[in-house]
Motif scaffolding. Structure first.
Motif, PDB file in Angstrom:
ATOM      1  N   UNK A 173      11.412   5.073  -0.213  1.00  0.00           N
ATOM      2  CA  UNK A 173      11.947   6.630  -1.050  1.00  0.00           C
ATOM      3  C   UNK A 173      11.664   7.964  -0.560  1.00  0.00           C
ATOM      4  N   UNK A 174      12.762   9.091  -0.485  1.00  0.00           N
ATOM      5  CA  UNK A 174      12.477   9.585  -0.566  1.00  0.00           C
ATOM      6  C   UNK A 174      11.938  10.792  -2.271  1.00  0.00           C
ATOM      7  N   UNK A 175      11.660  10.004  -3.260  1.00  0.00           N
ATOM      8  CA  UNK A 175      10.696  10.275  -4.308  1.00  0.00           C
ATOM      9  C   UNK A 175      10.641   8.495  -4.391  1.00  0.00           C
ATOM     10  N   UNK A 176       9.397   8.577  -4.656  1.00  0.00           N
ATOM     11  CA  UNK A 176       9.025   7.101  -5.487  1.00  0.00           C
ATOM     12  C   UNK A 176      10.011   7.452  -7.083  1.00  0.00           C
ATOM     13  N   UNK A 177      10.082   5.984  -7.508  1.00  0.00           N
ATOM     14  CA  UNK A 177      11.080   5.940  -7.947  1.00  0.00           C
ATOM     15  C   UNK A 177      12.190   6.214  -8.187  1.00  0.00           C
ATOM     16  N   UNK A 178      12.592   6.638  -7.374  1.00  0.00           N
ATOM     17  CA  UNK A 178      13.638   7.291  -7.815  1.00  0.00           C
ATOM     18  C   UNK A 178      15.552   6.470  -6.162  1.00  0.00           C
ATOM     19  N   UNK A 179      16.402   6.642  -6.141  1.00  0.00           N
ATOM     20  CA  UNK A 179      17.687   6.245  -5.353  1.00  0.00           C
ATOM     21  C   UNK A 179      18.029   6.604  -4.148  1.00  0.00           C
ATOM     22  N   UNK A 199      13.271  15.547  -3.796  1.00  0.00           N
ATOM     23  CA  UNK A 199      12.073  14.796  -2.547  1.00  0.00           C
ATOM     24  C   UNK A 199      11.182  15.380  -2.184  1.00  0.00           C
ATOM     25  N   UNK A 200      10.423  14.929  -1.874  1.00  0.00           N
ATOM     26  CA  UNK A 200       9.520  15.606  -0.670  1.00  0.00           C
ATOM     27  C   UNK A 200       9.727  16.847   0.415  1.00  0.00           C
ATOM     28  N   UNK A 217       5.950  10.430   1.670  1.00  0.00           N
ATOM     29  CA  UNK A 217       7.159   9.886   1.152  1.00  0.00           C
ATOM     30  C   UNK A 217       8.248   9.349   2.159  1.00  0.00           C
ATOM     31  N   UNK A 218       9.131   8.433   2.585  1.00  0.00           N
ATOM     32  CA  UNK A 218      10.284   8.467   2.856  1.00  0.00           C
ATOM     33  C   UNK A 218      10.169   7.230   4.098  1.00  0.00           C
ATOM     34  N   UNK A 261       0.686  -1.113  -0.104  1.00  0.00           N
ATOM     35  CA  UNK A 261       0.303   0.124  -0.011  1.00  0.00           C
ATOM     36  C   UNK A 261       0.438   1.402  -0.691  1.00  0.00           C
ATOM     37  N   UNK A 262       0.097   2.431  -0.234  1.00  0.00           N
ATOM     38  CA  UNK A 262       1.271   3.446   0.236  1.00  0.00           C
ATOM     39  C   UNK A 262       1.494   3.771   2.176  1.00  0.00           C
ATOM     40  N   UNK A 263       2.151   4.067   1.620  1.00  0.00           N
ATOM     41  CA  UNK A 263       3.446   4.577   3.586  1.00  0.00           C
ATOM     42  C   UNK A 263       2.345   4.487   4.250  1.00  0.00           C
ATOM     43  N   UNK A 264       1.683   6.153   4.041  1.00  0.00           N
ATOM     44  CA  UNK A 264       0.386   6.194   4.999  1.00  0.00           C
ATOM     45  C   UNK A 264      -0.703   4.476   5.128  1.00  0.00           C
ATOM     46  N   UNK A 265      -0.492   3.495   4.742  1.00  0.00           N
ATOM     47  CA  UNK A 265      -1.625   2.911   4.795  1.00  0.00           C
ATOM     48  C   UNK A 265      -1.609   1.693   6.284  1.00  0.00           C
ATOM     49  N   UNK A 266       0.465   2.070   6.476  1.00  0.00           N
ATOM     50  CA  UNK A 266       0.731   1.293   7.921  1.00  0.00           C
ATOM     51  C   UNK A 266       1.258   1.888   8.778  1.00  0.00           C
ATOM     52  N   UNK A 267       0.452   0.732   9.602  1.00  0.00           N
ATOM     53  CA  UNK A 267      -0.165   1.011  11.178  1.00  0.00           C
ATOM     54  C   UNK A 267       1.151   0.512  12.168  1.00  0.00           C
ATOM     55  N   UNK A 268       1.324   1.298  12.928  1.00  0.00           N
ATOM     56  CA  UNK A 268       3.271   0.700  13.596  1.00  0.00           C
ATOM     57  C   UNK A 268       2.565  -0.311  14.832  1.00  0.00           C
TER      58      UNK A 268
END
Length: 607
Positions: free
Chosen positions: A247-253, A513-514, A565-566, A2-9
């Motif tokens: 990633x700090x940018x989706x698809x980035x390195x 980056x964001x 992101x990140x 999912x998206x990064x914000x879809x996750x709980x800890x």
């Protein structure tokens, strides 16, 4: 994934798991935060390891939340056949790490589907799986994982599948336990008792802190709980985040491993925990710090492992394609070898905060501080890599010089205030004045009325916003007002603050980056200290709206795609939320001549 914000800890104070809104545990490292992952679907696909438990054919949940002030997660799906709840948690560890999942029937009858795909060594190693009495046992090399459940299970395509119906009032437990494969199996865990024990632990911890009220109470408390979850209880170390290579940018390195203890991040986390009323964590962190940095002060690193190990060799895992094809996936971190002079200041500032907050000074702790200060005296005017770990040429970063000033300031004040602490206060005060004059002469652009990122340059940097926070200047000093205006004008995107004006030459990597979330919280602080209370509150409320549905923040935000992101959850973001929220809640800081996070340290702020 999912998206990064879809996750709980979930967490047990030694490692952490990420659970998606679809009921899938897509990230888990065992037995420690920095161990190889056994669930790595977050960085590839389900074949890299995951544990899904949800209604058959269901997508994202209808709702989810943490139970009061805890890390016990309740996820609900409302289906045509009925409503079901999955309760997820990790009991604070005694001997072996466990993940407990309890499926609870709320209404009707719901068909459930479970799929456990264990892959050790970041998705690379398939374990040998077989039944062992009342358990399913998966073994590969040094790792053994056991699953205990009364639900039916079967093997299917290298996974363990469970299909069953849950009726209203049913509670079906699943307990997953890791242990070294060469040791006897751990004692079984009673899921219901573990639930009560876990709730009791977190509620008790939350109650130990200050009794917060007001509109920001829940946001501050959730961030404090998240910061506690990022502490490694056996040593007192604090990890920067629970993940690697998001990633700090989706698809980035620009994908880095954050499962280590940065002195800077740990010190800021300490500030937030102390501000929230948690001194035990401060004591544990100080003991970790004394062990980690013991030896030659010249060898101080910017980061260490959970137990203080220094060598954090960086490598790439080429069998994982990365989060949304953001390759490479990295483990280890080569930035450990950088020179970042601000770390001396943050370390000495954190130790000063612990001392002024009531933590008894020890002879060993003070001796170490003196050695660190004596070394800083000889190197403060060197070029360094700066706090953002720029992998280009070293420079005279303004923030690094300001933090050297902080070190001299805190050490001189300690000697003046505490008769049992000895050191050359006169010399340190003279150094403090020298550094202050140097920053004003070389780090400030008088023509533009703003501080700059590094001497002789014109670029801006969000770290300049902390100048009044540490007491270097008053928040309403005209030079700070000019800096706030310049950053708002030149270093924001959609009203949120970037770290610095990035270019590929900074780290040799292409792409952008964001916006760095902590930097926008620093802007909240700067606005508050400048007397612009309404603007500060407006920005803070906007930042709160960027949290996910369970109150978590990653490292950055993409204003274009409106997504996090990140690495996540990010200590840097959450401690910044806590300190900004407490300021606004208490009204501290504006008009004060002291650092905002240092209660009871008076002293005039230089003009």
């Amino acid at each position: 994934m999912g998206r990064i914000e879809d996750y709980a800890l979930l967490g047990d104070l030694q490692t952490a798991a990420l659970v998606s809104s679809e009921g899938s545990v897509d990230w888990l490292c065992l037995p420690r935060f920095d161990s190889p992952a056994c669930f790595a679907a977050l960085l590839d696909d389900p074949g890299a390891g995951r544990w899904k438990l949800a209604p058959g054919g269901a997508g994202p949940c209808t709702s989810r939340h943490y139970v009061e002030d805890s890390l016990v997660l309740e996820t609900e799906w409302e289906t045509d056949e009925g409503t079901v709840r999955v309760i997820d948690f990790m009991p604070p560890r005694e001997h072996a790490p466990d993940i407990v999942r309890i499926v609870e029937g709320v209404s009707g009858s719901v068909q459930m589907y479970g799929e456990l795909t264990l892959r050790f060594d970041y998705g690379k190693v398939r374990p040998w799986v077989h039944h062992d009495d009342d358990q399913i046992l998966a073994v590969a090399g040094p790792d053994a994982v056991r699953l205990r459940t009364p639900a039916p299970t079967r093997g299917h395509e290298w996974s363990t599948v469970s299909e069953f119906t849950v009726h209203a009032g049913d509670r079906v437990p699943f307990v997953l336990t890791w242990s070294p494969s060469y040791q006897r199996r751990p004692d079984p865990v009673d899921a219901e008792q573990a639930l009560q024990d876990t709730l009791g632990y977190w509620h008790g911890w939350a109650e130990r802190g200050h009794d917060l009220t007001g509109p920001y109470r829940d946001a501050i408390k959730r961030s404090l709980l998240t910061l506690k979850a990022l502490t490694y209880q056996p040593t007192g170390g604090i990890v920067a985040a629970a993940t690697t290579s998001l990633p700090e940018q989706v698809g980035g390195s620009r994908n880095w491993d954050y499962r280590y203890c940065w002195l800077r991040d740990a010190t800021y986390t300490l500030q937030a925990l102390i501000a929230g009323g948690y001194l035990d964590e401060a004591n544990a962190w100080r003991e970790w710090l004394l062990r980690a940095v013991a030896g030659d002060p010249a060898d101080l690193q910017i980061m260490y492992s959970l137990d203080g190990t220094r060598r954090l060799s960086e490598s790439e895992l080429d069998w994982l394609r990365g989060y949304e094809d953001s390759a490479p996936v990295r483990v280890g971190n080569a930035a450990a070898g950088q020179l970042q002079l601000d770390v001396w200041g943050e370390t000495l500032d954190g130790l000063a905060l612990a001392r002024e907050s009531g933590l008894a000074a020890t002879e060993d702790a003070w001796d170490l501080q003196v050695l660190l200060m004596e070394h800083l005296e000889s190197v403060w005017n060197d070029k360094d890599n700066g706090l953002w770990e720029v992998r280009g040429p070293r420079r005279h970063f303004t923030h690094s010089k300001v933090m050297a000033w902080v070190a001299a300031d805190r050490m001189a004040k300690a000697v003046r205030r505490h008769h049992s602490l000895h050191g050359p206060a006169d010399r340190w005060e003279a150094l403090r004045d020298t550094i202050h004059a140097d920053v004003l002469a070389h780090g400030f652009d008088a023509d533009r009325n703003t501080f700059v990122q590094s001497y002789g340059e014109t670029a801006l940097d969000a770290s300049l916003l902390i100048i009044p926070r540490v007491g270097f200047l008053c928040g309403d000093d005209p030079r700070m007002l000019g800096t706030i205006d310049a950053i708002n004008r030149e270093l924001t995107q959609d009203g949120l603050v970037l770290r610095y004006q990035n270019s590929a030459s900074d780290d040799g990597l292409p792409g952008d980056e964001g916006v760095f979330l902590a930097c926008s919280f620093w802007m909240v602080d700067a606005l508050h200290l400048a007397g612009r209370q309404e603007d500060a509150i407006q920005l803070f409320d906007r930042l709160l709206a960027l949290r996910n549905d369970v109150g978590l923040l990653s490292e950055e935000w993409d204003p274009t795609q409106q997504r996090q992101l990140g690495n996540t959850p990010q200590a840097f973001s959450h401690f910044a939320l806590v300190t900004s929220g407490l300021q606004l809640h208490a009204g501290r800081g504006h008009g004060s001549h002291e650092p905002i996070w240092h209660p009871g340290i008076p002293g005039e702020v230089p003009r």
